[in-house]
Design a protein around this motif. Sequence first.
Motif, PDB file in Angstrom:
ATOM      1  N   ARG A  16      42.077  29.350  19.495  1.00  0.00           N
ATOM      2  CA  ARG A  16      41.353  29.586  20.744  1.00  0.00           C
ATOM      3  C   ARG A  16      41.264  31.098  20.913  1.00  0.00           C
ATOM      4  NH1 ARG A  16      44.330  25.219  24.531  1.00  0.00           N
ATOM      5  NH2 ARG A  16      43.080  23.445  23.894  1.00  0.00           N
ATOM      6  N   ILE A  17      40.145  31.546  21.455  1.00  0.00           N
ATOM      7  CA  ILE A  17      39.907  32.979  21.606  1.00  0.00           C
ATOM      8  C   ILE A  17      39.946  33.342  23.092  1.00  0.00           C
ATOM      9  CG2 ILE A  17      38.344  34.878  21.046  1.00  0.00           C
ATOM     10  CD1 ILE A  17      39.271  33.202  18.596  1.00  0.00           C
ATOM     11  N   ASP A  18      40.729  34.353  23.424  1.00  0.00           N
ATOM     12  CA  ASP A  18      40.826  34.839  24.795  1.00  0.00           C
ATOM     13  C   ASP A  18      40.620  36.358  24.759  1.00  0.00           C
ATOM     14  OD1 ASP A  18      41.350  35.119  27.520  1.00  0.00           O
ATOM     15  OD2 ASP A  18      43.525  35.153  27.233  1.00  0.00           O
ATOM     16  N   VAL A  19      39.469  36.802  25.256  1.00  0.00           N
ATOM     17  CA  VAL A  19      39.142  38.234  25.277  1.00  0.00           C
ATOM     18  C   VAL A  19      39.122  38.681  26.731  1.00  0.00           C
ATOM     19  CG1 VAL A  19      37.437  39.983  24.660  1.00  0.00           C
ATOM     20  CG2 VAL A  19      37.781  38.004  23.166  1.00  0.00           C
ATOM     21  N   GLN A  20      39.841  39.764  27.023  1.00  0.00           N
ATOM     22  CA  GLN A  20      39.935  40.263  28.391  1.00  0.00           C
ATOM     23  C   GLN A  20      39.894  41.786  28.392  1.00  0.00           C
ATOM     24  OE1 GLN A  20      43.576  38.953  30.245  1.00  0.00           O
ATOM     25  NE2 GLN A  20      43.474  36.938  29.290  1.00  0.00           N
ATOM     26  N   LEU A  21      39.520  42.341  29.537  1.00  0.00           N
ATOM     27  CA  LEU A  21      39.678  43.778  29.743  1.00  0.00           C
ATOM     28  C   LEU A  21      41.122  44.004  30.182  1.00  0.00           C
ATOM     29  CD1 LEU A  21      36.406  44.854  31.589  1.00  0.00           C
ATOM     30  CD2 LEU A  21      36.884  44.791  29.148  1.00  0.00           C
ATOM     31  N   LYS A  22      41.733  45.016  29.627  1.00  0.00           N
ATOM     32  CA  LYS A  22      43.125  45.317  29.928  1.00  0.00           C
ATOM     33  C   LYS A  22      43.273  45.663  31.408  1.00  0.00           C
ATOM     34  CE  LYS A  22      46.830  47.898  27.735  1.00  0.00           C
ATOM     35  NZ  LYS A  22      47.115  48.897  26.688  1.00  0.00           N
ATOM     36  N   GLU A  23      44.328  45.158  32.010  1.00  0.00           N
ATOM     37  CA  GLU A  23      44.565  45.374  33.438  1.00  0.00           C
ATOM     38  C   GLU A  23      44.646  46.861  33.766  1.00  0.00           C
ATOM     39  OE1 GLU A  23      47.985  44.268  36.700  1.00  0.00           O
ATOM     40  OE2 GLU A  23      47.689  42.921  34.993  1.00  0.00           O
ATOM     41  N   GLY A  24      43.910  47.256  34.814  1.00  0.00           N
ATOM     42  CA  GLY A  24      43.940  48.634  35.277  1.00  0.00           C
ATOM     43  C   GLY A  24      43.015  49.581  34.534  1.00  0.00           C
ATOM     44  N   THR A  25      42.190  49.064  33.608  1.00  0.00           N
ATOM     45  CA  THR A  25      41.321  49.951  32.824  1.00  0.00           C
ATOM     46  C   THR A  25      39.870  49.924  33.275  1.00  0.00           C
ATOM     47  OG1 THR A  25      40.872  48.247  31.163  1.00  0.00           O
ATOM     48  CG2 THR A  25      42.772  49.698  30.766  1.00  0.00           C
ATOM     49  N   HIS A  26      39.543  49.028  34.216  1.00  0.00           N
ATOM     50  CA  HIS A  26      38.146  48.878  34.633  1.00  0.00           C
ATOM     51  C   HIS A  26      38.102  48.493  36.104  1.00  0.00           C
ATOM     52  CE1 HIS A  26      33.982  47.352  34.603  1.00  0.00           C
ATOM     53  NE2 HIS A  26      33.834  48.115  33.540  1.00  0.00           N
ATOM     54  N   THR A  27      37.106  48.990  36.809  1.00  0.00           N
ATOM     55  CA  THR A  27      37.009  48.734  38.250  1.00  0.00           C
ATOM     56  C   THR A  27      36.700  47.278  38.570  1.00  0.00           C
ATOM     57  OG1 THR A  27      34.706  49.455  38.204  1.00  0.00           O
ATOM     58  CG2 THR A  27      36.361  51.101  38.833  1.00  0.00           C
ATOM     59  N   THR A  28      35.999  46.587  37.684  1.00  0.00           N
ATOM     60  CA  THR A  28      35.658  45.177  37.934  1.00  0.00           C
ATOM     61  C   THR A  28      36.241  44.267  36.845  1.00  0.00           C
ATOM     62  OG1 THR A  28      33.557  45.387  36.749  1.00  0.00           O
ATOM     63  CG2 THR A  28      33.528  45.780  39.147  1.00  0.00           C
ATOM     64  N   ALA A  29      37.454  44.594  36.390  1.00  0.00           N
ATOM     65  CA  ALA A  29      38.073  43.848  35.293  1.00  0.00           C
ATOM     66  C   ALA A  29      38.215  42.363  35.619  1.00  0.00           C
ATOM     67  CB  ALA A  29      39.426  44.443  34.934  1.00  0.00           C
ATOM     68  N   ASP A  30      38.595  42.029  36.837  1.00  0.00           N
ATOM     69  CA  ASP A  30      38.778  40.620  37.194  1.00  0.00           C
ATOM     70  C   ASP A  30      37.476  39.833  37.052  1.00  0.00           C
ATOM     71  OD1 ASP A  30      41.470  40.991  37.708  1.00  0.00           O
ATOM     72  OD2 ASP A  30      41.180  41.271  39.876  1.00  0.00           O
ATOM     73  N   ALA A  31      36.374  40.398  37.527  1.00  0.00           N
ATOM     74  CA  ALA A  31      35.080  39.718  37.432  1.00  0.00           C
ATOM     75  C   ALA A  31      34.643  39.578  35.975  1.00  0.00           C
ATOM     76  CB  ALA A  31      34.028  40.479  38.235  1.00  0.00           C
ATOM     77  N   VAL A  32      34.816  40.631  35.193  1.00  0.00           N
ATOM     78  CA  VAL A  32      34.439  40.577  33.776  1.00  0.00           C
ATOM     79  C   VAL A  32      35.298  39.558  33.042  1.00  0.00           C
ATOM     80  CG1 VAL A  32      34.362  41.896  31.607  1.00  0.00           C
ATOM     81  CG2 VAL A  32      33.535  42.926  33.728  1.00  0.00           C
ATOM     82  N   ASN A  33      36.600  39.535  33.321  1.00  0.00           N
ATOM     83  CA  ASN A  33      37.498  38.589  32.661  1.00  0.00           C
ATOM     84  C   ASN A  33      37.144  37.146  33.003  1.00  0.00           C
ATOM     85  OD1 ASN A  33      38.847  40.657  31.416  1.00  0.00           O
ATOM     86  ND2 ASN A  33      40.508  40.728  32.915  1.00  0.00           N
ATOM     87  N   LYS A  34      36.737  36.903  34.251  1.00  0.00           N
ATOM     88  CA  LYS A  34      36.303  35.543  34.627  1.00  0.00           C
ATOM     89  C   LYS A  34      35.050  35.153  33.860  1.00  0.00           C
ATOM     90  CE  LYS A  34      38.318  35.363  39.228  1.00  0.00           C
ATOM     91  NZ  LYS A  34      38.097  35.388  40.673  1.00  0.00           N
ATOM     92  N   GLN A  35      34.126  36.081  33.696  1.00  0.00           N
ATOM     93  CA  GLN A  35      32.907  35.791  32.928  1.00  0.00           C
ATOM     94  C   GLN A  35      33.242  35.490  31.475  1.00  0.00           C
ATOM     95  OE1 GLN A  35      30.605  39.337  33.545  1.00  0.00           O
ATOM     96  NE2 GLN A  35      29.562  38.512  35.352  1.00  0.00           N
ATOM     97  N   LEU A  36      34.112  36.285  30.865  1.00  0.00           N
ATOM     98  CA  LEU A  36      34.460  36.091  29.460  1.00  0.00           C
ATOM     99  C   LEU A  36      35.245  34.810  29.222  1.00  0.00           C
ATOM    100  CD1 LEU A  36      35.435  39.755  28.486  1.00  0.00           C
ATOM    101  CD2 LEU A  36      33.379  38.491  27.786  1.00  0.00           C
ATOM    102  N   ALA A  37      35.961  34.329  30.246  1.00  0.00           N
ATOM    103  CA  ALA A  37      36.756  33.104  30.108  1.00  0.00           C
ATOM    104  C   ALA A  37      35.949  31.844  30.391  1.00  0.00           C
ATOM    105  CB  ALA A  37      37.963  33.161  31.046  1.00  0.00           C
ATOM    106  N   ASP A  38      34.803  31.975  31.033  1.00  0.00           N
ATOM    107  CA  ASP A  38      33.983  30.822  31.402  1.00  0.00           C
ATOM    108  C   ASP A  38      33.081  30.414  30.234  1.00  0.00           C
ATOM    109  OD1 ASP A  38      31.928  29.114  32.430  1.00  0.00           O
ATOM    110  OD2 ASP A  38      32.301  29.899  34.443  1.00  0.00           O
ATOM    111  N   LYS A  39      33.393  29.282  29.621  1.00  0.00           N
ATOM    112  CA  LYS A  39      32.652  28.838  28.436  1.00  0.00           C
ATOM    113  C   LYS A  39      31.178  28.603  28.726  1.00  0.00           C
ATOM    114  CE  LYS A  39      36.579  26.754  26.133  1.00  0.00           C
ATOM    115  NZ  LYS A  39      37.164  25.538  25.594  1.00  0.00           N
ATOM    116  N   GLU A  40      30.863  28.089  29.899  1.00  0.00           N
ATOM    117  CA  GLU A  40      29.463  27.836  30.256  1.00  0.00           C
ATOM    118  C   GLU A  40      28.687  29.143  30.420  1.00  0.00           C
ATOM    119  OE1 GLU A  40      29.210  25.195  33.574  1.00  0.00           O
ATOM    120  OE2 GLU A  40      30.350  23.625  32.563  1.00  0.00           O
ATOM    121  N   LEU A  41      29.309  30.142  31.052  1.00  0.00           N
ATOM    122  CA  LEU A  41      28.645  31.443  31.200  1.00  0.00           C
ATOM    123  C   LEU A  41      28.444  32.120  29.842  1.00  0.00           C
ATOM    124  CD1 LEU A  41      30.233  33.078  34.391  1.00  0.00           C
ATOM    125  CD2 LEU A  41      27.886  32.300  34.066  1.00  0.00           C
TER     126      LEU A  41
END
Length: 198
Positions: free
Chosen positions: A151-176
């Motif tokens: 399984r692949i889990d790609v995320q922006l490292k915590e504290g490195t981006h202003t909208t990391a939470d939103a980007v991480n949710k997009q990358l984790a959503d298989k439908e998106l």
Amino acid sequence: MDTDNKDNPNPTILNASDLPTRQRDAHAAKRPSLFDALTQDAYPNYATTDLSSPEASDDSDSDSDPREEIDEQEIYDLISTISDPEHPTSLASLAVVNLPDIFITRPASSTSRLSTVTVLLTPTTAHCSLGTVIGLAVRVRLEQALPPRFRIDVQLKEGTHTTADAVNKQLADKELVAAAMENGTLVGVIRNMLATCE
């Protein structure tokens, strides 16, 4: 691309020879001679065979699990040469992907065969508008290169981006992710990013 439109017009670029890789070692390894190729299977290699173990005498069980182990360095080697969409250099040279930020979680139980590869990305700036595109490229590269038991889990490292939470949710959503990969323009950008992969 015009330098005025780049999120980071002057990023820090690491020297490629300073990046961790096993690939240089493979290229530098001595090629086997004709003699080596002809005698490779002719004689047993007693230096690497434990003669006291029952497995050494019974080769029938040795093929029961042909699974090749994959480690963090191999994952890094797969994604380090992906091109940055803004700059003519690799994600590793920009320190967007780093070996210490790659983790492989082995199956928790003996009944599960799925391992998880987690890659934490470090954008070059805290407001990088291409974090999602870079994450998609890393995900696509790993999905193409790894066996389905990962399984692949790609995320922006915590504290490195202003909208990391939103980007991480997009990358984790298989439908998106699936919907994004139907966008011809985005697929073209990712194809260009992956063209430099070895």
